[in-house]
Scaffold this motif. Structure first.
Motif, mmCIF file in Angstrom:
data_model
loop_
_atom_site.group_PDB
_atom_site.id
_atom_site.type_symbol
_atom_site.label_atom_id
_atom_site.label_comp_id
_atom_site.label_asym_id
_atom_site.label_seq_id
_atom_site.Cartn_x
_atom_site.Cartn_y
_atom_site.Cartn_z
ATOM 1 N N ILE A 57 44.886 -4.985 21.739
ATOM 2 C CA ILE A 57 43.426 -5.117 21.795
ATOM 3 C C ILE A 57 42.807 -4.235 20.712
ATOM 4 O O ILE A 57 43.104 -3.041 20.618
ATOM 5 N N ARG A 58 41.971 -4.848 19.901
ATOM 6 C CA ARG A 58 41.271 -4.094 18.855
ATOM 7 C C ARG A 58 40.052 -3.413 19.462
ATOM 8 O O ARG A 58 39.254 -4.047 20.152
ATOM 9 N N VAL A 59 39.924 -2.131 19.210
ATOM 10 C CA VAL A 59 38.787 -1.363 19.733
ATOM 11 C C VAL A 59 37.907 -0.937 18.569
ATOM 12 O O VAL A 59 38.401 -0.414 17.565
ATOM 13 N N ILE A 60 36.608 -1.177 18.689
ATOM 14 C CA ILE A 60 35.679 -0.845 17.617
ATOM 15 C C ILE A 60 34.431 -0.195 18.209
ATOM 16 O O ILE A 60 33.954 -0.583 19.270
ATOM 17 N N LYS A 61 33.929 0.815 17.526
ATOM 18 C CA LYS A 61 32.731 1.514 17.985
ATOM 19 C C LYS A 61 31.495 0.803 17.446
ATOM 20 O O LYS A 61 31.485 0.342 16.298
ATOM 21 N N ILE A 62 30.469 0.710 18.278
ATOM 22 C CA ILE A 62 29.235 0.052 17.857
ATOM 23 C C ILE A 62 28.046 0.996 17.981
ATOM 24 O O ILE A 62 27.957 1.786 18.933
ATOM 25 N N ASP A 63 27.166 0.925 17.001
ATOM 26 C CA ASP A 63 25.882 1.617 17.035
ATOM 27 C C ASP A 63 24.807 0.535 17.184
ATOM 28 O O ASP A 63 24.533 -0.210 16.244
ATOM 29 N N TRP A 64 24.227 0.439 18.373
ATOM 30 C CA TRP A 64 23.281 -0.629 18.653
ATOM 31 C C TRP A 64 21.987 -0.509 17.854
ATOM 32 O O TRP A 64 21.223 -1.466 17.744
ATOM 33 N N GLU A 65 21.750 0.661 17.272
ATOM 34 C CA GLU A 65 20.549 0.836 16.449
ATOM 35 C C GLU A 65 20.778 0.394 15.006
ATOM 36 O O GLU A 65 19.837 0.351 14.222
ATOM 37 N N SER A 66 22.024 0.083 14.667
ATOM 38 C CA SER A 66 22.371 -0.302 13.304
ATOM 39 C C SER A 66 22.681 -1.788 13.226
ATOM 40 O O SER A 66 23.626 -2.269 13.852
ATOM 41 N N GLN A 67 21.908 -2.520 12.438
ATOM 42 C CA GLN A 67 22.167 -3.953 12.262
ATOM 43 C C GLN A 67 23.505 -4.182 11.578
ATOM 44 O O GLN A 67 24.230 -5.129 11.902
#
Length: 205
Positions: free
Chosen positions: A43-53
């Motif tokens: 499973i690939r895990v990636i971090k997301i910043d919801w404030e960044s398009q």
């Protein structure tokens, strides 16, 4: 099949990722928080910043299906209603809007059956009135409508799923799932050898 699941550190998304991966799906698990443990390799895990398009666009690359399970739970939503709108509604709108620009075939939004009423009594179906004014319910219902607006007349097929509670051990140790009634009872029985209910005990489950 390439599937993106958001809310990766949460109770439902993490378990779903493991389930689908074991059945041969290529899973990307996106989370703004830390993911302690995955039972399934690959499973690939990636971090997301919801404030960044740019961050939102990055998690959508090469995906075919989006399962959007990120958001605040009912207790957090009641304590911070404005944040519930941001995390449950606004971020859903941003993700669904971006999905139109990628090769996304299906966008599956995990809403909640609690949009209908509180408590959930009687017969409920998709034609039932939406009457619950709790911030958790209202923010999810708003998210449904925003996703419909964004994906209307697009090539993305939208599914708003009004799911009910689940129970069972979390795949991720940091999952905040111990306020669910069955999980709470099991946890209290193991930790203290007794179960002390936080309500009058008359609720029907």
């Amino acid at each position: 099949m390439n599937i993106l699941i958001t809310g990766g550190s949460g109770y439902l998304a993490n378990s779903l990722a493991n389930f689908l991966s074991l059945r041969g799906m290529s899973i990307t698990l996106a989370s703004r928080g830390k993911i302690d443990k995955l039972y399934t390799d690959g499973i690939r895990v990636i971090k997301i910043d919801w404030e960044s398009q740019e961050s939102i666009n990055n998690i959508l690359k090469n995906q075919e299906i989006v399962i959007h399970a990120a958001g605040m739970n009912a207790i957090e939503s009641a304590l911070r209603p404005s944040d519930a709108i941001k995390y449950n509604s606004t971020y859903t709108q941003k993700l669904s809007s971006s999905a139109k620009n990628f090769n996304i075939q299906k966008f599956i939004y995990f809403s909640t059956a609690h949009v209908y009423r509180s408590p959930l009594l009687g017969i409920i179906n998709e034609r039932s009135a939406i009457t619950n004014d709790h911030p958790y319910a209202q923010s999810h219902y708003l998210a449904e409508k925003l996703a419909i607006e964004e994906l209307d007349n697009s090539n993305v097929k939208l599914y708003n799923l009004r799911i009910s509670n689940i129970f069972g051990p979390p795949s991720n140790n940091s999952s905040n799932c111990w306020n669910l009634i069955i999980n709470y009872i099991c946890s209290e029985a193991i930790k203290s050898g007794k179960v002390q209910l936080k309500n009058n005990g008359n609720q029907i489950r």
